[in-house]
Design a protein around this motif. Structure first.
Motif, mmCIF file in Angstrom:
data_model
loop_
_atom_site.group_PDB
_atom_site.id
_atom_site.type_symbol
_atom_site.label_atom_id
_atom_site.label_comp_id
_atom_site.label_asym_id
_atom_site.label_seq_id
_atom_site.Cartn_x
_atom_site.Cartn_y
_atom_site.Cartn_z
ATOM 1 N N PRO A 64 0.780 -1.302 -0.192
ATOM 2 C CA PRO A 64 -0.102 -0.063 -0.044
ATOM 3 C C PRO A 64 0.891 1.218 -0.085
ATOM 4 O O PRO A 64 0.548 2.481 -0.283
ATOM 5 N N GLY A 65 2.021 1.317 0.387
ATOM 6 C CA GLY A 65 2.877 2.451 0.495
ATOM 7 C C GLY A 65 3.215 2.822 -0.974
ATOM 8 O O GLY A 65 3.711 4.118 -1.242
ATOM 9 N N TYR A 66 2.981 1.988 -2.011
ATOM 10 C CA TYR A 66 3.276 2.295 -3.419
ATOM 11 C C TYR A 66 2.113 2.746 -4.100
ATOM 12 O O TYR A 66 2.067 3.125 -5.181
ATOM 13 N N ASN A 67 1.049 3.158 -3.382
ATOM 14 C CA ASN A 67 0.018 3.761 -3.876
ATOM 15 C C ASN A 67 0.105 5.251 -4.590
ATOM 16 O O ASN A 67 -0.489 5.103 -5.649
ATOM 17 N N PRO A 68 1.245 5.830 -4.115
ATOM 18 C CA PRO A 68 1.234 7.204 -4.912
ATOM 19 C C PRO A 68 1.865 6.683 -6.604
ATOM 20 O O PRO A 68 1.567 7.249 -7.372
ATOM 21 N N TYR A 69 2.709 5.847 -6.474
ATOM 22 C CA TYR A 69 3.168 4.961 -7.903
ATOM 23 C C TYR A 69 1.763 4.495 -8.672
ATOM 24 O O TYR A 69 1.554 4.928 -10.013
ATOM 25 N N CYS A 70 0.942 3.701 -7.907
ATOM 26 C CA CYS A 70 -0.546 3.108 -8.513
ATOM 27 C C CYS A 70 -1.238 4.156 -9.156
ATOM 28 O O CYS A 70 -1.719 3.762 -10.234
ATOM 29 N N LYS A 71 -1.253 5.559 -8.618
ATOM 30 C CA LYS A 71 -2.162 6.321 -9.320
ATOM 31 C C LYS A 71 -1.697 7.141 -10.364
ATOM 32 O O LYS A 71 -2.394 7.956 -10.964
ATOM 33 N N LEU A 72 -0.271 6.928 -10.627
ATOM 34 C CA LEU A 72 0.410 7.470 -11.879
ATOM 35 C C LEU A 72 -0.198 7.069 -13.158
ATOM 36 O O LEU A 72 0.896 6.629 -14.056
ATOM 37 N N CYS A 73 -1.502 7.008 -13.433
ATOM 38 C CA CYS A 73 -2.008 6.698 -14.621
ATOM 39 C C CYS A 73 -3.222 7.707 -15.076
ATOM 40 O O CYS A 73 -3.576 8.230 -14.234
ATOM 41 N N ASP A 74 -3.306 7.841 -16.230
ATOM 42 C CA ASP A 74 -4.430 8.868 -16.637
ATOM 43 C C ASP A 74 -5.758 8.824 -16.158
ATOM 44 O O ASP A 74 -6.226 7.579 -16.064
ATOM 45 N N THR A 75 -6.322 9.700 -15.938
ATOM 46 C CA THR A 75 -7.810 9.512 -15.474
ATOM 47 C C THR A 75 -8.755 10.400 -16.639
ATOM 48 O O THR A 75 -8.109 11.549 -16.953
ATOM 49 N N ALA A 76 -9.974 9.660 -16.789
ATOM 50 C CA ALA A 76 -10.606 10.531 -17.902
ATOM 51 C C ALA A 76 -11.764 11.137 -16.983
ATOM 52 O O ALA A 76 -12.275 10.476 -15.966
ATOM 53 N N LEU A 77 -12.514 12.404 -17.381
ATOM 54 C CA LEU A 77 -13.463 12.978 -16.923
ATOM 55 C C LEU A 77 -14.272 13.354 -17.949
ATOM 56 O O LEU A 77 -13.935 13.806 -19.207
ATOM 57 N N THR A 78 -15.836 13.215 -17.931
ATOM 58 C CA THR A 78 -16.736 13.975 -18.764
ATOM 59 C C THR A 78 -16.632 15.283 -18.554
ATOM 60 O O THR A 78 -16.449 15.739 -17.628
ATOM 61 N N PRO A 79 -17.023 15.948 -19.763
ATOM 62 C CA PRO A 79 -17.018 17.428 -19.676
ATOM 63 C C PRO A 79 -18.347 18.128 -19.165
ATOM 64 O O PRO A 79 -18.423 19.235 -18.835
ATOM 65 N N TRP A 80 -19.459 17.202 -18.897
ATOM 66 C CA TRP A 80 -20.633 17.289 -18.437
ATOM 67 C C TRP A 80 -20.532 17.714 -16.880
ATOM 68 O O TRP A 80 -20.476 17.111 -16.015
ATOM 69 N N LEU A 81 -20.923 19.127 -16.506
ATOM 70 C CA LEU A 81 -21.078 19.297 -15.171
ATOM 71 C C LEU A 81 -22.443 19.456 -14.751
ATOM 72 O O LEU A 81 -23.429 20.155 -15.277
ATOM 73 N N PHE A 82 -22.883 18.365 -13.944
ATOM 74 C CA PHE A 82 -24.397 18.309 -13.478
ATOM 75 C C PHE A 82 -24.502 19.222 -12.192
ATOM 76 O O PHE A 82 -23.809 19.123 -11.450
ATOM 77 N N LEU A 83 -25.476 19.987 -12.289
ATOM 78 C CA LEU A 83 -25.825 21.056 -11.357
ATOM 79 C C LEU A 83 -26.690 20.170 -10.456
ATOM 80 O O LEU A 83 -27.656 19.629 -10.762
ATOM 81 N N GLY A 84 -26.390 20.619 -9.077
ATOM 82 C CA GLY A 84 -27.259 20.150 -7.956
ATOM 83 C C GLY A 84 -26.312 19.403 -7.018
ATOM 84 O O GLY A 84 -25.161 19.316 -7.233
ATOM 85 N N PRO A 85 -26.874 18.875 -5.866
ATOM 86 C CA PRO A 85 -26.131 17.977 -5.056
ATOM 87 C C PRO A 85 -25.653 16.971 -5.671
ATOM 88 O O PRO A 85 -25.906 16.280 -6.532
ATOM 89 N N PRO A 86 -24.563 16.291 -4.831
ATOM 90 C CA PRO A 86 -24.172 14.921 -5.273
ATOM 91 C C PRO A 86 -25.198 13.800 -5.345
ATOM 92 O O PRO A 86 -26.049 13.696 -4.579
ATOM 93 N N PRO A 87 -25.084 13.000 -6.393
ATOM 94 C CA PRO A 87 -26.036 12.026 -6.575
ATOM 95 C C PRO A 87 -26.208 10.866 -5.694
ATOM 96 O O PRO A 87 -25.199 10.360 -5.129
ATOM 97 N N ARG A 88 -27.429 10.546 -5.210
ATOM 98 C CA ARG A 88 -27.427 9.377 -4.239
ATOM 99 C C ARG A 88 -27.375 8.104 -4.848
ATOM 100 O O ARG A 88 -26.885 7.112 -4.397
#
Length: 325
Positions: free
Chosen positions: A183-207
Motif C-alpha cells: 500500500p505504500g506504493y499507492n502514489p505510484y499506483c495512481k500515476l495513470c491517466d484519468t478520464a473525466l466527462t465534460p458535463w457538469l451536472f448542477l445540483g447536490p451529489p447524486p444518491r
C-alpha cells in the motif's frame, strides 16, 4: 431508459475561443454557445447560488457573442468542467475504500466520530483526459483496474473558501496490483491517466449512480460488469469526506479548482480480468444517460537521461612519516 431532467453546463473551445453551453448537445442538433473569458464560469459559481437560472443570467446576459453549432463540429473541443487555462490551478484527487462493499455492507454510524478515508493526489488539471482520448499508463503495470466514479467539482474564491459547483463522472484508471504488493506504493499506483466527462451536472451529489463497464479487446467484448458509485453505495458520507478534506489549507488556495473522486465499486480486476495494452474501456452511466470510452496505452519508458553516479574515490595509502634529526 428515461432519465430525469438534470441541468447540465459545459465549456468548450470553438474555433479556439472559450464558450459555455447549457444542456448536453444531441448528435446533429443545434446548440447555442455563449462566449466567456477564462475563469468567468468559475466566478459565476462563486457569485451566485449555482442554480441553472442564476448561472444563465450571469453568463448570458449581455453576452458579446453567441454561436450556434452542432455536436461533432470539428471546430468544437470540449473541456473538463471549469478547467482553467492555467491548468496548474486545478487539482485532481480522491478517496479510497469508500464503498460499503469494502465495509461488510455497513454505513458509517450516525453521530460517531468521523474517521476519514485514505486520500490520494492524482495530478493537475492538464492530467485530465476527455472521453475518446488515450489513457497512458506505465509500460509494465502489475494489474490495472478501471474505476467508474463520481467526481465533485469545487472552485475556491479569493479567500480560499470552496464553492461547490456540481459533479461529473470519470474513470480513475490505476495499478491496483502495485497497490496490493505494498500500500505504500499507492502514489505510484495512481500515476495513470484519468478520464473525466465534460458535463457538469448542477445540483447536490447524486444518491444513486448505476451503470455498466464494457472492456473491448481486438473488436470483441472481453469483459463486462455493473457498477454502483452513488452516495447510497458509500460507507462514508460525501459531506463528511469533502468537509474534512477542505480543512487542509493546501486545497483551499485562492482560485483553485478541485476535482474530487469519491471512490469506485468492485470492477474487472476483482473478477479475475486483467486489462491489456490497447483495450478500450467503455463506461455507460445508465442512471444519468452518460457514456464515454477511452483506450488504454502502455507507454514505453524513455531512455535513461540521468548520468550515472560519480565513481567512488580510490583510497590511497598515506605516505609514511619520515623522521628528521
Amino acid at each position: 431508459m428515461s432519465h430525469p431532467r438534470q441541468p447540465v453546463l459545459f465549456e468548450a473551445l470553438y474555433d479556439g475561443v472559450r464558450h459555455v453551453g447549457f444542456g448536453r448537445p444531441e448528435e446533429g442538433a443545434p446548440q447555442t454557445l455563449h462566449r466567456v473569458e477564462d475563469g468567468q464560469v468559475a466566478a459565476a459559481f462563486i457569485a451566485t447560488d449555482g442554480s441553472e437560472a442564476a448561472l444563465r443570467d450571469a453568463l448570458t446576459e449581455g453576452a458579446a457573442t453567441t454561436v450556434v453549432v452542432t455536436a461533432g463540429d470539428p471546430e468544437l473541443r470540449l473541456l473538463p468542467p471549469l478547467l482553467p487555462a492555467a491548468t496548474g490551478a486545478a487539482l485532481l484527487s480522491g478517496f479510497m475504500g469508500t464503498h460499503k462493499k469494502k465495509w461488510g455492507g455497513e454505513t458509517a454510524p450516525e453521530g460517531a466520530e468521523f474517521t476519514p478515508p485514505k486520500w490520494f493526489f492524482k495530478g493537475f488539471g492538464d492530467w485530465v483526459r476527455l472521453p475518446g482520448e488515450v489513457l497512458n499508463v506505465p509500460a509494465r503495470p502489475v494489474a490495472l483496474i478501471e474505476e467508474p466514479e463520481v467526481a465533485l467539482v469545487y472552485v475556491n474564491d479569493a479567500d480560499g473558501t470552496p464553492h461547490y459547483a456540481g459533479y461529473t463522472f470519470g474513470n480513475d484508471l490505476c495499478d491496483i496490483g502495485l497497490h496490493r504488493q505494498d500500500p505504500g506504493y499507492n502514489p505510484y499506483c495512481k500515476l495513470c491517466d484519468t478520464a473525466l466527462t465534460p458535463w457538469l451536472f448542477l445540483g447536490p451529489p447524486p444518491r444513486t449512480v448505476t451503470g455498466r463497464v464494457t472492456i473491448v479487446r481486438d473488436g470483441a467484448t472481453a469483459w463486462e460488469g455493473p457498477f454502483d458509485c452513488g452516495d447510497d453505495a458509500l460507507y462514508h458520507r460525501v459531506r463528511d469526506m469533502a468537509d474534512h478534506l477542505f480543512t487542509y489549507p493546501a486545497v483551499r488556495r485562492p482560485g483553485l479548482v478541485n476535482y474530487i473522486l469519491l471512490g469506485a465499486d468492485e470492477a474487472s480486476f476483482h473478477d479475475g480480468f486483467r486489462i491489456a495494452d490497447g483495450d478500450r474501456i467503455a463506461i455507460d452511466v445508465k442512471s444519468h444517460g452518460v457514456t464515454f470510452e477511452n483506450q488504454v496505452r502502455y507507454v514505453s519508458p524513455p531512455p535513461a537521461t540521468t548520468p550515472a553516479a560519480a565513481p567512488a574515490p580510490v583510497a590511497t595509502e598515506a605516505p609514511e612519516h619520515v623522521a628528521t634529526a
